[in-house]
Design a protein around this motif. Sequence first.
Motif, PDB file in Angstrom:
ATOM      1  N   ALA A 197       0.942  -1.081   0.081  1.00  0.00           N
ATOM      2  CA  ALA A 197      -0.058   0.123  -0.125  1.00  0.00           C
ATOM      3  C   ALA A 197       0.799   1.173   0.043  1.00  0.00           C
ATOM      4  O   ALA A 197       1.756   1.375   0.499  1.00  0.00           O
ATOM      5  CB  ALA A 197      -0.945   0.130   1.229  1.00  0.00           C
ATOM      6  N   ASN A 198       0.532   2.014  -0.606  1.00  0.00           N
ATOM      7  CA  ASN A 198       1.168   3.417  -0.748  1.00  0.00           C
ATOM      8  C   ASN A 198       0.184   4.728  -0.891  1.00  0.00           C
ATOM      9  O   ASN A 198      -0.948   4.573  -1.378  1.00  0.00           O
ATOM     10  CB  ASN A 198       2.095   3.527  -1.977  1.00  0.00           C
ATOM     11  CG  ASN A 198       1.389   3.435  -3.323  1.00  0.00           C
ATOM     12  OD1 ASN A 198       0.668   2.741  -3.845  1.00  0.00           O
ATOM     13  ND2 ASN A 198       1.398   4.704  -3.957  1.00  0.00           N
ATOM     14  N   GLY A 199       0.588   5.859  -0.311  1.00  0.00           N
ATOM     15  CA  GLY A 199       0.089   7.088  -0.440  1.00  0.00           C
ATOM     16  C   GLY A 199      -0.907   7.433   0.835  1.00  0.00           C
ATOM     17  O   GLY A 199      -1.442   6.329   1.470  1.00  0.00           O
ATOM     18  N   LYS A 200      -0.931   8.504   1.172  1.00  0.00           N
ATOM     19  CA  LYS A 200      -2.112   8.913   2.107  1.00  0.00           C
ATOM     20  C   LYS A 200      -2.922   8.274   2.260  1.00  0.00           C
ATOM     21  O   LYS A 200      -3.893   8.046   3.164  1.00  0.00           O
ATOM     22  CB  LYS A 200      -2.176  10.652   2.080  1.00  0.00           C
ATOM     23  CG  LYS A 200      -1.379  11.387   2.847  1.00  0.00           C
ATOM     24  CD  LYS A 200      -1.773  12.620   3.098  1.00  0.00           C
ATOM     25  CE  LYS A 200      -0.575  13.721   3.466  1.00  0.00           C
ATOM     26  NZ  LYS A 200      -0.005  14.374   2.408  1.00  0.00           N
ATOM     27  N   ARG A 201      -4.052   8.195   1.096  1.00  0.00           N
ATOM     28  CA  ARG A 201      -5.157   7.605   0.765  1.00  0.00           C
ATOM     29  C   ARG A 201      -5.285   6.435   1.541  1.00  0.00           C
ATOM     30  O   ARG A 201      -6.492   5.970   2.099  1.00  0.00           O
ATOM     31  CB  ARG A 201      -5.383   7.631  -0.774  1.00  0.00           C
ATOM     32  CG  ARG A 201      -6.872   7.170  -1.169  1.00  0.00           C
ATOM     33  CD  ARG A 201      -7.095   7.479  -2.817  1.00  0.00           C
ATOM     34  NE  ARG A 201      -6.026   6.606  -3.469  1.00  0.00           N
ATOM     35  CZ  ARG A 201      -6.711   5.484  -3.765  1.00  0.00           C
ATOM     36  NH1 ARG A 201      -7.724   5.126  -3.777  1.00  0.00           N
ATOM     37  NH2 ARG A 201      -5.648   4.560  -4.671  1.00  0.00           N
ATOM     38  N   LYS A 202      -4.504   5.479   1.953  1.00  0.00           N
ATOM     39  CA  LYS A 202      -4.541   4.126   2.230  1.00  0.00           C
ATOM     40  C   LYS A 202      -4.134   4.301   3.690  1.00  0.00           C
ATOM     41  O   LYS A 202      -4.242   2.970   4.278  1.00  0.00           O
ATOM     42  CB  LYS A 202      -3.334   3.276   1.378  1.00  0.00           C
ATOM     43  CG  LYS A 202      -3.728   3.117  -0.003  1.00  0.00           C
ATOM     44  CD  LYS A 202      -4.786   2.219  -0.447  1.00  0.00           C
ATOM     45  CE  LYS A 202      -5.627   2.141  -1.654  1.00  0.00           C
ATOM     46  NZ  LYS A 202      -4.516   1.339  -2.574  1.00  0.00           N
ATOM     47  N   ALA A 203      -3.796   5.347   4.069  1.00  0.00           N
ATOM     48  CA  ALA A 203      -3.069   5.434   5.804  1.00  0.00           C
ATOM     49  C   ALA A 203      -4.307   4.692   6.758  1.00  0.00           C
ATOM     50  O   ALA A 203      -3.951   3.981   7.451  1.00  0.00           O
ATOM     51  CB  ALA A 203      -2.588   6.766   6.157  1.00  0.00           C
ATOM     52  N   ARG A 204      -5.346   5.156   6.625  1.00  0.00           N
ATOM     53  CA  ARG A 204      -6.405   4.803   7.743  1.00  0.00           C
ATOM     54  C   ARG A 204      -6.657   3.319   7.416  1.00  0.00           C
ATOM     55  O   ARG A 204      -6.708   2.431   8.520  1.00  0.00           O
ATOM     56  CB  ARG A 204      -7.768   5.574   7.465  1.00  0.00           C
ATOM     57  CG  ARG A 204      -8.676   5.131   8.182  1.00  0.00           C
ATOM     58  CD  ARG A 204     -10.102   5.986   8.552  1.00  0.00           C
ATOM     59  NE  ARG A 204     -11.210   5.456   8.857  1.00  0.00           N
ATOM     60  CZ  ARG A 204     -11.118   5.208  10.327  1.00  0.00           C
ATOM     61  NH1 ARG A 204     -10.142   5.154  11.027  1.00  0.00           N
ATOM     62  NH2 ARG A 204     -12.508   4.602  10.647  1.00  0.00           N
ATOM     63  N   VAL A 205      -6.762   2.823   6.134  1.00  0.00           N
ATOM     64  CA  VAL A 205      -6.982   1.444   6.025  1.00  0.00           C
ATOM     65  C   VAL A 205      -6.039   0.459   6.448  1.00  0.00           C
ATOM     66  O   VAL A 205      -6.181  -0.692   6.840  1.00  0.00           O
ATOM     67  CB  VAL A 205      -7.625   0.930   4.534  1.00  0.00           C
ATOM     68  CG1 VAL A 205      -6.779   1.022   3.459  1.00  0.00           C
ATOM     69  CG2 VAL A 205      -8.622  -0.362   4.531  1.00  0.00           C
ATOM     70  N   VAL A 206      -4.695   1.000   6.218  1.00  0.00           N
ATOM     71  CA  VAL A 206      -3.405   0.190   6.602  1.00  0.00           C
ATOM     72  C   VAL A 206      -3.549  -0.055   8.178  1.00  0.00           C
ATOM     73  O   VAL A 206      -3.307  -1.010   8.577  1.00  0.00           O
ATOM     74  CB  VAL A 206      -2.309   0.950   6.253  1.00  0.00           C
ATOM     75  CG1 VAL A 206      -0.991   0.369   6.904  1.00  0.00           C
ATOM     76  CG2 VAL A 206      -2.246   0.885   4.518  1.00  0.00           C
ATOM     77  N   GLU A 207      -4.040   1.232   8.724  1.00  0.00           N
ATOM     78  CA  GLU A 207      -3.890   1.206  10.238  1.00  0.00           C
ATOM     79  C   GLU A 207      -4.854   0.400  10.711  1.00  0.00           C
ATOM     80  O   GLU A 207      -4.494  -0.739  11.549  1.00  0.00           O
ATOM     81  CB  GLU A 207      -4.136   2.644  10.845  1.00  0.00           C
ATOM     82  CG  GLU A 207      -3.842   2.812  12.250  1.00  0.00           C
ATOM     83  CD  GLU A 207      -4.785   2.313  13.094  1.00  0.00           C
ATOM     84  OE1 GLU A 207      -4.657   1.905  14.440  1.00  0.00           O
ATOM     85  OE2 GLU A 207      -6.044   2.498  12.669  1.00  0.00           O
ATOM     86  N   ARG A 208      -6.034   0.207  10.098  1.00  0.00           N
ATOM     87  CA  ARG A 208      -7.044  -0.931  10.757  1.00  0.00           C
ATOM     88  C   ARG A 208      -6.634  -2.138  10.553  1.00  0.00           C
ATOM     89  O   ARG A 208      -6.817  -3.099  11.054  1.00  0.00           O
ATOM     90  CB  ARG A 208      -8.564  -0.371   9.884  1.00  0.00           C
ATOM     91  CG  ARG A 208      -9.154   1.075  10.426  1.00  0.00           C
ATOM     92  CD  ARG A 208     -10.313   1.226   9.816  1.00  0.00           C
ATOM     93  NE  ARG A 208     -11.272   0.358  10.555  1.00  0.00           N
ATOM     94  CZ  ARG A 208     -12.570   0.297  10.118  1.00  0.00           C
ATOM     95  NH1 ARG A 208     -13.124   1.399   9.303  1.00  0.00           N
ATOM     96  NH2 ARG A 208     -13.610  -0.452  10.951  1.00  0.00           N
ATOM     97  N   THR A 209      -6.007  -2.446   9.118  1.00  0.00           N
ATOM     98  CA  THR A 209      -5.766  -3.815   8.804  1.00  0.00           C
ATOM     99  C   THR A 209      -4.675  -4.329   9.781  1.00  0.00           C
ATOM    100  O   THR A 209      -4.508  -5.437  10.082  1.00  0.00           O
ATOM    101  CB  THR A 209      -5.066  -3.699   7.712  1.00  0.00           C
ATOM    102  OG1 THR A 209      -6.015  -3.482   6.625  1.00  0.00           O
ATOM    103  CG2 THR A 209      -4.363  -5.152   6.992  1.00  0.00           C
ATOM    104  N   ILE A 210      -3.997  -3.346  10.636  1.00  0.00           N
ATOM    105  CA  ILE A 210      -2.653  -4.089  11.193  1.00  0.00           C
ATOM    106  C   ILE A 210      -3.284  -3.803  12.758  1.00  0.00           C
ATOM    107  O   ILE A 210      -3.075  -5.003  13.533  1.00  0.00           O
ATOM    108  CB  ILE A 210      -1.566  -2.873  11.167  1.00  0.00           C
ATOM    109  CG1 ILE A 210      -1.010  -3.087   9.573  1.00  0.00           C
ATOM    110  CG2 ILE A 210      -0.338  -3.478  12.371  1.00  0.00           C
ATOM    111  CD1 ILE A 210       0.149  -1.979   9.510  1.00  0.00           C
TER     112      ILE A 210
END
Length: 245
Positions: A197-210
């Motif tokens: 995942a790259n870019g700010k757009r994915k920051a929230r979903v990356v945090e939730r995934t982890i």
Amino acid sequence: MKVVVVKNYNEISFQAAQLITDQIINKKNSVLGLATGSTPIGVYQELIRKFQKGELDFSKVVTFNLDEYYGLSPEHPQSYHFFMWNILFKHINLKKENIHLLNGITENIAKECKQYEDLIQKSGGIDLQILGIGDNGHIGFNEPDISLDTRTHLVNLTAKTIRANSRFFNNAQEVPKQAITMGIGTIMQAKKIILLANGKRKARVVERTINGPITTKVPATVLQLHNDVTIIVDQEAAFQFASQQ
Ligand code: PGA
């Protein structure tokens, strides 16, 4: 889950390509699960570069793509068949018979899905699965609220995904409303998984995934239950995750 935070998109592509290279060098007939979308394009370019330099041989590698739009023929410029051939397959020495993609214009969906699952099993299962992630947490086209143990099946795309993917079409009306995708159950059976995942757009979903609770509302959270997942993200996509450390 192993989380690797790198500087930028190029670095994601470089690191992921290196993991794929290690996999193929260790097992020449590796079975790879491949993803489409913008995120893995750099990885594929890096694999092509390695192939051209003679560092990689795909002659025994087997591939299965995650998904395909329902209703688009392989020749359609927005189909994932078309994408994969142009972005990767035509540039490397994979054997045609070792490349597998779902048929978006099948007349028998149940049979197509069953055959795909059978083929994956017959080839020994997926050794390494590459994943992107949708803003809504989808992996493949497994949209929120889908059951977490599904196999390859037909799905309805959410309005959010249709809107996100309309950037590849002339307008949102042209985006197919359904797709055939490997299920979460299929993905979870892969021996190793790399999510990019790259870019700010994915920051929230990356945090939730982890860090988030495992929930069907964010399908990628189920990856927390897999024993060999590497998430490679750039600093922008890691922003919310890193700020909690
Ligand atoms: P993207 O799509 O790589 O184009 O952001 C990812 C996905 O929807 O799975």
